[in-house]
Structures are given as structure tokens and as C-alpha cells.
Write a protein that holds these residues in place. Structure first.
Motif, PDB file in Angstrom:
ATOM      1  N   ALA A 159       0.779  -1.165  -0.076  1.00  0.00           N
ATOM      2  CA  ALA A 159      -0.171  -0.053  -0.022  1.00  0.00           C
ATOM      3  C   ALA A 159       0.970   1.177   0.046  1.00  0.00           C
ATOM      4  O   ALA A 159       0.526   2.104  -0.493  1.00  0.00           O
ATOM      5  N   LEU A 160       1.839   1.349   0.704  1.00  0.00           N
ATOM      6  CA  LEU A 160       2.867   2.439   1.016  1.00  0.00           C
ATOM      7  C   LEU A 160       3.484   2.611  -0.426  1.00  0.00           C
ATOM      8  O   LEU A 160       3.509   3.662  -1.121  1.00  0.00           O
ATOM      9  N   GLN A 161       3.792   1.669  -1.326  1.00  0.00           N
ATOM     10  CA  GLN A 161       4.403   1.827  -2.433  1.00  0.00           C
ATOM     11  C   GLN A 161       3.663   2.373  -3.685  1.00  0.00           C
ATOM     12  O   GLN A 161       3.942   3.183  -4.155  1.00  0.00           O
ATOM     13  N   ALA A 162       2.382   1.928  -3.473  1.00  0.00           N
ATOM     14  CA  ALA A 162       1.154   2.315  -4.275  1.00  0.00           C
ATOM     15  C   ALA A 162       0.893   3.877  -4.192  1.00  0.00           C
ATOM     16  O   ALA A 162       0.792   4.679  -4.850  1.00  0.00           O
ATOM     17  N   LEU A 163       0.906   4.483  -2.835  1.00  0.00           N
ATOM     18  CA  LEU A 163       1.038   5.907  -2.438  1.00  0.00           C
ATOM     19  C   LEU A 163       2.156   6.683  -3.026  1.00  0.00           C
ATOM     20  O   LEU A 163       2.030   7.725  -3.684  1.00  0.00           O
ATOM     21  N   ILE A 164       3.218   5.937  -2.937  1.00  0.00           N
ATOM     22  CA  ILE A 164       4.339   6.738  -3.405  1.00  0.00           C
ATOM     23  C   ILE A 164       4.464   6.977  -4.954  1.00  0.00           C
ATOM     24  O   ILE A 164       4.670   7.946  -5.633  1.00  0.00           O
ATOM     25  N   ASP A 165       4.005   5.669  -5.640  1.00  0.00           N
ATOM     26  CA  ASP A 165       3.828   5.798  -7.104  1.00  0.00           C
ATOM     27  C   ASP A 165       2.648   6.703  -7.530  1.00  0.00           C
ATOM     28  O   ASP A 165       2.977   7.463  -8.689  1.00  0.00           O
ATOM     29  N   ALA A 166       1.869   7.085  -6.754  1.00  0.00           N
ATOM     30  CA  ALA A 166       0.748   7.855  -7.191  1.00  0.00           C
ATOM     31  C   ALA A 166       1.238   9.260  -6.667  1.00  0.00           C
ATOM     32  O   ALA A 166       0.405  10.367  -7.224  1.00  0.00           O
ATOM     33  N   GLY A 167       2.372   9.665  -6.376  1.00  0.00           N
ATOM     34  CA  GLY A 167       2.659  10.879  -6.235  1.00  0.00           C
ATOM     35  C   GLY A 167       2.404  11.700  -4.995  1.00  0.00           C
ATOM     36  O   GLY A 167       2.649  12.878  -4.834  1.00  0.00           O
ATOM     37  N   HIS A 168       1.965  11.150  -4.001  1.00  0.00           N
ATOM     38  CA  HIS A 168       1.477  11.592  -2.802  1.00  0.00           C
ATOM     39  C   HIS A 168       2.691  12.177  -2.001  1.00  0.00           C
ATOM     40  O   HIS A 168       3.940  11.267  -1.940  1.00  0.00           O
ATOM     41  N   GLU A 169       2.677  12.986  -1.210  1.00  0.00           N
ATOM     42  CA  GLU A 169       3.720  13.552  -0.459  1.00  0.00           C
ATOM     43  C   GLU A 169       3.626  12.930   1.160  1.00  0.00           C
ATOM     44  O   GLU A 169       2.488  12.954   1.827  1.00  0.00           O
ATOM     45  N   ILE A 170       4.544  11.799   1.246  1.00  0.00           N
ATOM     46  CA  ILE A 170       4.412  11.031   2.596  1.00  0.00           C
ATOM     47  C   ILE A 170       5.259  11.799   3.702  1.00  0.00           C
ATOM     48  O   ILE A 170       6.353  12.004   3.681  1.00  0.00           O
ATOM     49  N   ALA A 171       4.564  12.599   4.413  1.00  0.00           N
ATOM     50  CA  ALA A 171       5.277  13.522   5.579  1.00  0.00           C
ATOM     51  C   ALA A 171       5.979  12.575   6.629  1.00  0.00           C
ATOM     52  O   ALA A 171       6.684  13.052   7.063  1.00  0.00           O
ATOM     53  N   ALA A 172       5.575  11.320   6.829  1.00  0.00           N
ATOM     54  CA  ALA A 172       6.115  10.418   7.819  1.00  0.00           C
ATOM     55  C   ALA A 172       5.442   9.027   7.570  1.00  0.00           C
ATOM     56  O   ALA A 172       4.561   9.086   7.101  1.00  0.00           O
ATOM     57  N   VAL A 173       6.376   8.007   7.776  1.00  0.00           N
ATOM     58  CA  VAL A 173       6.139   6.827   8.001  1.00  0.00           C
ATOM     59  C   VAL A 173       6.256   6.218   9.022  1.00  0.00           C
ATOM     60  O   VAL A 173       7.362   6.072  10.004  1.00  0.00           O
ATOM     61  N   TYR A 174       5.304   5.573  10.005  1.00  0.00           N
ATOM     62  CA  TYR A 174       5.288   5.135  11.136  1.00  0.00           C
ATOM     63  C   TYR A 174       5.154   3.511  11.072  1.00  0.00           C
ATOM     64  O   TYR A 174       4.459   2.975  10.321  1.00  0.00           O
ATOM     65  N   ALA A 175       6.215   2.892  11.776  1.00  0.00           N
ATOM     66  CA  ALA A 175       6.194   1.343  11.432  1.00  0.00           C
ATOM     67  C   ALA A 175       6.563   1.044  13.204  1.00  0.00           C
ATOM     68  O   ALA A 175       7.035   1.617  13.839  1.00  0.00           O
TER      69      ALA A 175
END
Length: 199
Positions: free
Chosen positions: A15-31
Motif C-alpha cells: 500500500a505504501l508503494q502504491a501511494l508513493i507511485d501515485a505521487g503523494h507527499e508522505i510526510a512521515a512513515v510510522y512502523a
């Protein structure tokens, strides 16, 4: 779209890869923090953390989001993903003559939960869905909110709890869950698919 991503296992990385591919700005990733694995039991970062670092995204792995400093850091990101995504979707749906929006909240948005920030956020999401459902009905846009209960999946919190305390979890299943088992991700997905369909 500026957003934060929260996830840990392999399917979350997809899902994260799909958001990246769609060009969204990911301000932070929590894991979740790295956990011991392999023969040497060395701490191994999660699939989501690995992917985020490959793309140079800010990664946070707090033990808990309950600490005031963690809550403050998250609030400082100035995110409201549900509102922003809905606003973008509604504009397109009005042009097309209608559509369906489904928010995924939690049963803790309706009941007591151990984390007050989580309960507050999910309660707000349910309230948002109710208001949107009324306001957008005249545009032929249906809005629903799904509030899953305890869902089991590999790598999730119930998976960890089951491995750490199988007897305690088994007792909880008998006492608190009418079916005597956890829900499954595919069951939630089927409900969402139905709500998004034309049926």
C-alpha cells in the motif's frame, strides 16, 4: 496529498508503494520497532521501514504513540487525511453524478478504548462520516463508515499477543467475542467492497 502512513507488515508495504507511485507527499512513515529475527536474533526492520528508507522518507518507530511527545510530533505534521482525501474525491464524484465513500474507523470510535488519542480520532471519523452522508446525499454520493473490531493478521498486534500469551488471548476470545474468534481482513474488505458497489 500530504499524509502520514502507518503500517508494518508486507501487505502494508504494498500500500505504501502504491501511494508513493501515485505521487503523494508522505510526510512521515510510522512502523513498529525492529524485532529480533533469524539465527542470530538480530533486530530486523519491518518491510514498511525498509521501503520507506529506500525512498528517503522520514521513518518513526516509537514503542507507543501514547507518550505526549509522540502525540505532539504527530500533531505537528498537520495532517487530516480523511478530510483531504474526501474533499478530492467529492469534487470528481459530483462531476460524474455520484459515487461512494467508505471511511475505515474502529469499534473504539464507539466504545471505550485504552488509547484516548486513538479513540478520539476514530470517533471523529465516525462523526465526519455521518455529517458527510447527510450533506452529500443530494449529490448522489453515499458515505459510510466501517468500524472493525478485533482483526487478526500475521504481523499484527493480535498475532504478537497470541504468541506472547496464548492462554490469555484464548480466554479473551471465549469471554468477549461472540463468535469465539477474531475477524479477518478479507471479511472487512468484502463489506467495504459491497458498500462501494452499485448493489
Amino acid at each position: 496529498m500530504r499524509l502520514a502512513f502507518m503500517g508494518t507488515p508486507v501487505f502494508a508495504a504494498v500500500a505504501l508503494q502504491a501511494l508513493i507511485d501515485a505521487g503523494h507527499e508522505i510526510a512521515a512513515v510510522y512502523a513498529q520497532p525492529a524485532r529480533p529475527a533469524g539465527r542470530g536474533q538480530k533486530p530486523q526492520p519491518s518491510p514498511v521501514e525498509n521501503l520507506a528508507r529506500q525512498h528517503g522518507l522520514p521513518v518513526f518507530t516509537p514503542i507507543s504513540l501514547k507518550a505526549p511527545e509522540e502525540q505532539a510530533a504527530f500533531a505537528a505534521l498537520n495532517l487530516d487525511a480523511a478530510v483531504q482525501f474526501s474533499r478530492e474525491a467529492v469534487a470528481h464524484m459530483r462531476e460524474r453524478g455520484g459515487g461512494a465513500i467508505v471511511h475505515v474507523a474502529s469499534v473504539y470510535g464507539r466504545e471505550y478504548g485504552p488509547s484516548s488519542p486513538y479513540v478520539t480520532a476514530k470517533g471523529a471519523l465516525i462523526a465526519l462520516g455521518k455529517s458527510m452522508a447527510v450533506d452529500l446525499a443530494r449529490h448522489n454520493i453515499r458515505v459510510n463508515t466501517v468500524a472493525p473490531g478485533s482483526i487478526y493478521f500475521e504481523g499484527g498486534s493480535w498475532d504478537r499477543r497470541t504468541r506472547n500469551d496464548p492462554e490469555g488471548v484464548a480466554d479473551m476470545l471465549r469471554r468477549e467475542l461472540p463468535f469465539g474468534r477474531f475477524g479477518r481482513p478479507e471479511e472487512v474488505a468484502e463489506v467495504i467492497a459491497f458498500l462501494c458497489s452499485a448493489r
